[in-house]
Design a protein around this motif. Structure first.
Motif, mmCIF file in Angstrom:
data_model
loop_
_atom_site.group_PDB
_atom_site.id
_atom_site.type_symbol
_atom_site.label_atom_id
_atom_site.label_comp_id
_atom_site.label_asym_id
_atom_site.label_seq_id
_atom_site.Cartn_x
_atom_site.Cartn_y
_atom_site.Cartn_z
ATOM 1 N N UNK A 90 17.580 77.543 75.480
ATOM 2 C CA UNK A 90 17.580 78.673 74.546
ATOM 3 C C UNK A 90 19.001 79.027 74.123
ATOM 4 N N UNK A 91 19.929 79.044 75.080
ATOM 5 C CA UNK A 91 21.328 79.330 74.744
ATOM 6 C C UNK A 91 21.907 78.236 73.854
ATOM 7 N N UNK A 92 21.513 76.969 74.126
ATOM 8 C CA UNK A 92 21.963 75.877 73.265
ATOM 9 C C UNK A 92 21.439 76.031 71.850
ATOM 10 N N UNK A 93 20.195 76.472 71.741
ATOM 11 C CA UNK A 93 19.618 76.711 70.410
ATOM 12 C C UNK A 93 20.409 77.782 69.680
ATOM 13 N N UNK A 94 20.716 78.875 70.363
ATOM 14 C CA UNK A 94 21.509 79.940 69.736
ATOM 15 C C UNK A 94 22.896 79.437 69.340
ATOM 16 N N UNK A 95 23.474 78.571 70.199
ATOM 17 C CA UNK A 95 24.788 78.020 69.868
ATOM 18 C C UNK A 95 24.753 77.159 68.625
ATOM 19 N N UNK A 96 23.717 76.324 68.499
ATOM 20 C CA UNK A 96 23.605 75.470 67.307
ATOM 21 C C UNK A 96 23.442 76.322 66.060
ATOM 22 N N UNK A 97 22.586 77.342 66.151
ATOM 23 C CA UNK A 97 22.396 78.230 64.995
ATOM 24 C C UNK A 97 23.707 78.917 64.630
ATOM 25 N N UNK A 98 24.461 79.354 65.653
ATOM 26 C CA UNK A 98 25.738 80.015 65.385
ATOM 27 C C UNK A 98 26.741 79.094 64.722
ATOM 28 N N UNK A 99 26.834 77.837 65.194
ATOM 29 C CA UNK A 99 27.783 76.887 64.608
ATOM 30 C C UNK A 99 27.399 76.566 63.169
ATOM 31 N N UNK A 100 26.105 76.358 62.923
ATOM 32 C CA UNK A 100 25.653 76.064 61.553
ATOM 33 C C UNK A 100 25.942 77.251 60.631
ATOM 34 N N UNK A 101 25.691 78.459 61.132
ATOM 35 C CA UNK A 101 26.000 79.649 60.328
ATOM 36 C C UNK A 101 27.482 79.774 60.045
ATOM 37 N N UNK A 102 28.308 79.493 61.053
ATOM 38 C CA UNK A 102 29.760 79.561 60.863
ATOM 39 C C UNK A 102 30.225 78.513 59.857
ATOM 40 N N UNK A 103 29.659 77.313 59.954
ATOM 41 C CA UNK A 103 30.009 76.263 59.000
ATOM 42 C C UNK A 103 29.597 76.663 57.587
ATOM 43 N N UNK A 104 28.458 77.332 57.464
ATOM 44 C CA UNK A 104 28.038 77.829 56.146
ATOM 45 C C UNK A 104 29.015 78.847 55.592
ATOM 46 N N UNK A 105 29.513 79.748 56.454
ATOM 47 C CA UNK A 105 30.523 80.718 55.998
ATOM 48 C C UNK A 105 31.788 80.012 55.516
ATOM 49 N N UNK A 106 32.172 78.956 56.229
ATOM 50 C CA UNK A 106 33.365 78.207 55.829
ATOM 51 C C UNK A 106 33.157 77.558 54.465
ATOM 52 N N UNK A 107 31.996 76.963 54.241
ATOM 53 C CA UNK A 107 31.718 76.312 52.954
ATOM 54 C C UNK A 107 31.695 77.333 51.821
ATOM 55 N N UNK A 108 31.101 78.479 52.070
ATOM 56 C CA UNK A 108 31.087 79.535 51.044
ATOM 57 C C UNK A 108 32.511 79.992 50.725
ATOM 58 N N UNK A 109 33.328 80.160 51.771
ATOM 59 C CA UNK A 109 34.721 80.575 51.560
ATOM 60 C C UNK A 109 35.502 79.507 50.795
ATOM 61 N N UNK A 110 35.225 78.215 51.098
ATOM 62 C CA UNK A 110 35.895 77.135 50.360
ATOM 63 C C UNK A 110 35.516 77.185 48.883
ATOM 64 N N UNK A 111 34.228 77.407 48.602
ATOM 65 C CA UNK A 111 33.801 77.530 47.210
ATOM 66 C C UNK A 111 34.464 78.699 46.510
ATOM 67 N N UNK A 112 34.618 79.805 47.229
ATOM 68 C CA UNK A 112 35.279 80.977 46.640
ATOM 69 C C UNK A 112 36.747 80.690 46.349
ATOM 70 N N UNK A 113 37.420 79.943 47.234
ATOM 71 C CA UNK A 113 38.829 79.609 47.000
ATOM 72 C C UNK A 113 38.988 78.629 45.842
ATOM 73 N N UNK A 114 38.006 77.743 45.680
ATOM 74 C CA UNK A 114 38.074 76.821 44.534
ATOM 75 C C UNK A 114 37.957 77.592 43.224
ATOM 76 N N UNK A 115 37.112 78.613 43.210
ATOM 77 C CA UNK A 115 36.976 79.426 41.992
ATOM 78 C C UNK A 115 38.180 80.340 41.782
ATOM 79 N N UNK A 116 38.801 80.761 42.886
ATOM 80 C CA UNK A 116 39.962 81.665 42.791
ATOM 81 C C UNK A 116 41.109 81.079 43.607
#
Length: 370
Positions: free
Chosen positions: A117-143
């Motif tokens: 269960x903790x591993x599942x939460x960790x995977x979800x957290x890493x995927x969510x963090x990676x999504x935040x990074x990709x969104x931030x990269x897209x924002x920097x490309x636009x600005x």
């Protein structure tokens, strides 16, 4: 007579033994006779509190404990003592101080379930963090004007330039060890000259990049986790969000780019220095001239070995930076969490790098770069 708590064994009206307590039975005075009360060997049937001048919760608890152990009746208590005794009587009796331990066939599946269960939460957290990074990269490309060049240059210096001495020393020694140990084994078959092949291929293809990634994980990955974790504790990250600055853009992305880019240069640098270390051993132990050793590297090492190392390097750098930044941003509560997350960042980064290296080895072998 002493002003402290006192006790004595007296003869009662019916001939029974009575434990007579006298003086103040307070937490400040009971310590002097506590051991003596516990060691009373004479039997008594009543505990007389009529001589007690003052009593608090500790004194009442002592009276109840003696009553319980000796089966004696408490008499002569004033109103305050009676109230305290009624409140305390029976507390702590029959209470199990240590919980029952479940059987091993119950504990193991339960613990395994918690880990999954903790591993599942960790995977979800890493995927969510990676999504935040990709969104931030897209924002920097636009600005692009929001991109922090100075922060990137600073991280390039910390991750790459400052790491050159320690990585160079480590790689030089690794090259020496590989060449020396390889030569000893190859000498059994009269093939000492193949030490050039061994040193060149294993450093360019595997050990140069792998050991550099492990060193960067221990050096820079831990620094990322500790820095960001401390900023979380001091609420600097929350302050940045309050004034409209994205922590991912300002703190995470410069570190990711710096670690990914510098791993390419550090991996190549590590491989070159390791080959130089092998050439030194070849010159000293095998009679292969230093420059001849280096010239032979070009002939015996395929070009794709160099490309294998250069392809793996940025992936390893990205993994190390992600592990450090993610664990740093997950710090909550107290300073102990910083240490725990820093350890998790290093361990998870090294584990992921080794697993990915195994996958890369199989992949490149399958495409004919083995």
């Amino acid at each position: 007579m002493s002003e402290g708590a006192q006790f004595s064994i007296e003869q009662g009206e019916g001939g029974e033994q009575v434990l007579a307590l006298s003086g103040p039975y307070l937490v400040s005075s009971i310590g002097a006779i506590d051991n003596a009360l516990d060691s009373i060997a004479e039997p008594f049937t009543r505990i007389d509190l009529s001589g007690v001048t003052e009593i608090d919760t500790v004194g009442a608890w002592i009276a109840c404990r003696l009553s319980s152990h000796h089966g004696a009746e408490i008499v002569g208590a004033n109103d305050r003592a009676e109230r305290l005794i009624r409140a305390i009587r029976g507390t702590g009796e029959g209470v199990q101080l240590t919980p029952e331990r479940a059987w091993v066939w119950e504990r193991v599946p339960e613990q395994l379930g918690k880990m999954v269960f903790n591993g599942r939460n960790g995977v979800i957290g890493v995927v969510g963090f990676l999504g935040q990074v990709l969104i931030a990269c897209g924002s920097l490309i636009r600005h692009p004007s929001r991109f922090r060049v100075k922060a990137l240059v600073r991280q390039l210096e910390l991750v790459g330039v400052d790491a050159l001495p320690i990585i160079g020393l480590m790689s030089f020694l690794i090259g020496i060890v590989i060449a020396q140990q390889g030569a000893v084994q190859l000498a059994q078959f009269g093939a000492e000259t193949l030490t050039v092949n061994l040193v060149g291929r294993i450093t360019l293809r595997e050990l140069g990049v792998l050991m550099t990634a492990i060193m960067v994980a221990g050096r820079s990955g831990s620094a990322f986790a500790a820095q960001l974790g401390t900023m979380r504790l001091t609420e600097e990250v929350d302050a940045m969000r309050t004034i409209g600055i994205s922590p991912i853009e300002a703190l995470v992305i410069p570190r990711l780019i710096a670690c990914t880019f510098m791993m390419i240069l550090l991996g190549f640098y590590s491989s070159v220095v390791a080959i130089i270390g092998g050439a030194v051993v070849g010159d000293v132990m095998l009679g292969i001239p230093f420059w001849t050793f280096l010239e032979r590297i070009k002939d015996v090492v395929p070009t794709y070995d160099l490309w294998v190392g250069l392809i793996k390097a940025p992936v390893f750098g990205l993994i190390v930076a992600l592990a450090g930044c993610y664990n740093g941003m997950q710090v909550r509560g107290n300073s102990e969490e910083v240490g725990l997350r820093t350890t998790m960042a290093v361990v998870s980064a090294i584990f992921a790098v080794i697993v990915l290296d195994a996958f890369f080895a199989v992949f490149f072998t399958e495409i004919g770069w083995g």
